[in-house]
Design an enzyme around this catalytic site. Structure first.
Site, PDB file in Angstrom:
ATOM      1  N   ARG A  21       0.894  -1.218   0.165  1.00 43.21           N
ATOM      2  CA  ARG A  21       0.043   0.155   0.123  1.00 43.21           C
ATOM      3  C   ARG A  21       0.751   1.299   0.051  1.00 43.21           C
ATOM      4  O   ARG A  21       0.575   2.230  -0.829  1.00 43.21           O
ATOM      5  CB  ARG A  21      -1.094   0.101   1.206  1.00 43.21           C
ATOM      6  CG  ARG A  21      -2.273  -0.843   1.030  1.00 43.21           C
ATOM      7  CD  ARG A  21      -3.085  -1.003   2.219  1.00 43.21           C
ATOM      8  NE  ARG A  21      -2.204  -1.378   3.533  1.00 43.21           N
ATOM      9  CZ  ARG A  21      -2.631  -1.278   4.579  1.00 43.21           C
ATOM     10  NH1 ARG A  21      -3.927  -0.526   4.828  1.00 43.21           N
ATOM     11  NH2 ARG A  21      -2.275  -1.678   5.620  1.00 43.21           N
ATOM     12  N   ASN A  39      -6.518  -2.506   1.900  1.00 44.10           N
ATOM     13  CA  ASN A  39      -6.792  -3.748   1.981  1.00 44.10           C
ATOM     14  C   ASN A  39      -8.061  -4.413   2.163  1.00 44.10           C
ATOM     15  O   ASN A  39      -8.983  -3.769   2.737  1.00 44.10           O
ATOM     16  CB  ASN A  39      -5.822  -4.395   3.200  1.00 44.10           C
ATOM     17  CG  ASN A  39      -4.306  -4.419   3.062  1.00 44.10           C
ATOM     18  OD1 ASN A  39      -3.858  -4.344   1.964  1.00 44.10           O
ATOM     19  ND2 ASN A  39      -3.522  -4.419   4.289  1.00 44.10           N
TER      20      ASN A  39
END
Length: 768
Positions: A21, A39
């Site tokens: 990320r 996520n």
């Protein structure tokens, strides 16, 4: 918030817990894109305020610049209405149906190593230093999504400095779940076998002194506890073997760097790459001849081998210890013989009492036991012998042609067990769990099954097992069937071949293949014990078309433990009992009165099942050449000694002759040659090599004979005996020289550690 047309990208693979990320945040910021990334239980979702062309450009750059531990298995994007974001954000994780993977544990990265040895750094010599590019993953995870609260680090509250790193997407410790420092994280300590704390401001220096003094120490690492001693101290190594009750099986070593390893082993570029891989496996290396300039490894480290298993330090604990000494360490699993490796402090104290002289423990719980992975570099690529820490639980795609499947779980075999969980188009293979004979290992097996069901939200009602009725994995499958689940039984060697096909992404609709499977024993469709097989077919169906000549296993399982019984059975097919009694110069055990009992057992066919086992043929030859013990102390010991003996041969040799009679490879002519050579005093190394070469020729001749009767162009090699590089590589070369395509294992072991994947593929193919 106003909306606009945008693009959503879903990314599946190893994309959680690996710095994915923040990588996306940096890339999007660099490209001046707005949106968000988060996520979920299926992977990572990226939402971008842009058109399809810009999203495609973004996706291409993403694929080319992945973080070190990330892997993309699938990526899809679609247009949709999105809020008009003012910047690019990292959003909170969302729950849902679990399909994502968990990253394997990874060796300490270069950046963390720099900090570990930088005196001004706040993590200077901190034994639990890590970041998103390294450190524990599977060993500490309890559930998915992989967030700190889902790991054993949940009990450690981040200090302000660590929290700032954890929250900063520009920091490499952004959402590094094991992030910690001396102020807020785990710590380690020394204690005696009686549980008394050892006061030491420099515990690793104290450990180093103990090792220099020849003591045995227990070290709690990432995936379990190790036992260590000075690998150059023969008395220390012998003492470790005696206390652990591990008589002969090779012990793994840990050495600080490549220069240290070159002091006792030969290392090529392929070996060096494996040693330095983030998985940090044990790599089997050829030993160096001792000279005055080279360090001698204790003979008891690997008494049966011409190879020695070595790994680099892969955790900060190991790096701190290796910095205190100037010799390699034996680094073997911390357990008593036959029991699983200890992972808790209490288990280390109880199980290693009387073995370890000093214990280094810590308070970061290990949730999942992980043995060290073992690999070897061959001429045709890397062969994985044990798939555990660093490799598991990376998932594999189902081969082309297999549709998205309902949840299914394959239960593996009895030895070197692994499990395989299938969902949609992915198969997750667990870490090596070991041999299920031991009750505690079987308990671990059941716990791991439950853990992976929860990790991957696999609610399977379809299970797959081996056909052998006495395997504990099969019995567990039967118990699940009795609870109303569907159970498919798959023949052992069919599963081996299917695993290799799947390992090579061979398509479901591909042409039929010939599989050559050489191993110890597996339960056959005719209810005899197979082990040297030629199977023709595909994923769904295979039939036995040839084999090694079946020979009696005198005493059943006792023949596996006593290699000389296999020699007696082999020679009894060629000679009378009276003639064997006169061969005590070949095998002194033939004078044992027990041979009279053997004759009665053979005559009455009492506990003498027929077996075509390749492993038992190796046992017999090893016994004849004097390199097999009367009783083996670990699986494959006689065969390993025989291969090691053959590798010492420096001369050209003529292969022994094994006949092809109907659909059997018959070794009677070979035995006549061996007996003649023994009585003429021929070099036993040359004889061992002649056997290997002769078996390769016989296997190749049988393959070409079968090619005339069956339609195939591809040969698949599997089974534990194929881990014999001398045999496996020569067979592959010979078959390829005959114009055949040859498939060997790539990501899974050729031994029983790979069959769960094969079981799953066979069951899926049968249910098409």
């Amino acid at each position: 918030m106003p909306h606009s047309k945008g693009m959503r990208l879903r990314v599946n693979g190893i994309v959680q817990g690996v710095g994915f990320r923040p990588f996306i945040w940096r890339l999007a910021t660099e490209l001046k894109l707005t949106g968000r990334v988060y996520n979920d239980a299926g992977g990572v979702i990226i939402e971008l305020n842009c058109n399809e062309e810009r999203a495609s450009e973004f996706a291409e750059m993403m694929s080319q610049q992945l973080p070190p531990l990330a892997r993309i298995d699938a990526m899809h994007y679609e247009p949709l209405d999105l809020p008009l974001f003012s910047s690019f954000e990292i959003d909170v994780s969302q729950s849902g149906i679990v399909t994502t993977g968990c990253a394997p544990d990874a060796a300490t990265c270069p950046d963390c190593l720099t900090e570990l040895w930088q005196s001004g750094d706040r993590r200077y010599q901190y034994p639990f230093i890590n970041c998103t590019n390294c450190g524990p993953r599977l060993s500490i995870i309890r559930q998915i999504p992989y967030d700190r609260a889902s790991t054993t680090m949940a009990e450690f509250t981040l200090c302000a400095a660590c929290q700032q790193e954890y929250d900063n997407p520009a920091d490499r410790r952004f959402h590094a779940q094991p992030n910690a420092c001396p102020d807020c994280g785990p710590y380690c300590w020394l204690e005696t076998p009686d549980g008394e704390l050892v006061a030491s401001e420099m515990p690793f220096h104290t450990l180093g002194e103990a090792l220099r003094d020849g003591l045995i120490v227990a070290i709690k690492g990432i995936g379990g506890v190790h036992l260590a001693c000075d690998a150059t101290n023969e008395q220390a190594v012998k003492r470790l073997r005696e206390r652990k009750q591990r008589s002969h099986k090779a012990l793994a070593l840990m050495a600080a760097n490549i220069e240290a390893i070159r002091q006792f082993a030969r290392v090529n570029e392929q070996d060096e790459a494996l040693l330095g891989h983030p998985a940090a496996p044990v790599v089997l290396l050829s030993t160096q001849e001792k000279t005055d300039q080279l360090r001698a490894i204790a003979p008891s480290v690997a008494p049966d081998n011409t190879k020695i298993g070595v790994m680099f330090p892969y955790s900060p604990v190991h790096h701190l210890l290796l910095a205190e000494i100037d010799f390699p360490l034996v680094m073997t699993s911390g357990n008593r013989s036959g029991e699983p490796q200890a992972i808790t402090n209490d288990a280390a104290r109880s199980q290693l009492y009387g073995i370890a002289d000093l214990l280094l423990l810590h308070n970061r719980p290990i949730h999942n036991r992980l043995d060290d992975s073992v690999v070897v570099a061959g001429k045709h690529g890397t062969q994985i012998l044990r798939r555990a820490r660093g490799y598991a639980p990376t998932s594999l795609s189902l081969p082309p042609g297999f549709p998205a499947a309902p949840a299914l779980i394959a239960l593996g075999g009895q030895l070197k067990n692994t499990l395989c969980l299938v969902k949609e188009r992915r198969a997750v293979i667990t870490q090596h769990l070991g041999d299920l004979h031991d009750a505690s290992t079987f308990d671990e097996y059941l716990q791991t099954l439950q853990l992976y069901r929860e990790l991957y939200d696999n609610a399977a009602e379809h299970y797959v097992c081996d056909m052998h009725p006495e395997y504990l994995s099969t019995k567990h499958g039967v118990s699940l069937e009795e609870q109303g689940n569907h159970l498919t039984r798959v023949q052992h060697h069919h599963a081996h071949i299917a695993a290799c096909l799947g390992d090579n992404e061979y398509p479901l609709a591909g042409e039929a293949v010939l599989g050559i499977c050489l191993d110890g024993t597996g339960f056959g469709t005719d209810e005899t014990l197979w082990g040297g097989e030629f199977l023709y077919g595909s994923y769904a169906e295979m039939r036995r078309v040839a084999s090694l000549l079946p020979v009696s296993l005198i005493g059943g399982a006792q023949a596996i433990k006593s290699p000389w019984r296999s020699l007696y059975a082999q020679l009894r097919q060629c000679f009378s009992a009276g003639q064997l009694a006169e061969m005590i110069d070949i095998c002194p055990q033939f004078a044992d009165p027990m041979c009279n009992s053997f004759e009665k057992m053979l005559t009455m066919q009492l506990n003498c099942p027929l077996s075509s086992s390749a492993g038992r043929l190796f046992d017999a030859v090893a016994t004849a050449l004097g390199c097999a013990p009367v009783q083996i102390t670990y699986e494959g010991q006689a065969a390993i000694r025989l291969e090691s003996l053959a590798l010492t041969c420096q001369e050209e040799v003529e292969p022994y002759h094994l006949n092809i009679i109907d659909n059997h490879i018959v070794p009677q002519a070979m035995w006549q040659q061996i007996l003649t050579d023994l009585r003429q005093g021929r070099s036993k190394a040359a004889m061992a090599l002649a056997f290997h070469k002769g078996l390769v020729i016989a296997l190749s001749e049988m393959t070409l004979k079968l090619k005339a009767a069956y339609d195939f162009t591809t040969v698949v090699l599997s089974g534990g005996v194929m881990q014999n590089l001398l045999l496996g590589e020569a067979l592959q070369d010979t078959l390829q020289a005959s114009g055949l395509s040859v498939l060997t294992h790539q990501q899974l072991p050729a031994n029983d550690g790979g069959i769960a994947f094969g079981q799953a593929l066979v069951a899926l193919a049968k249910n098409q």
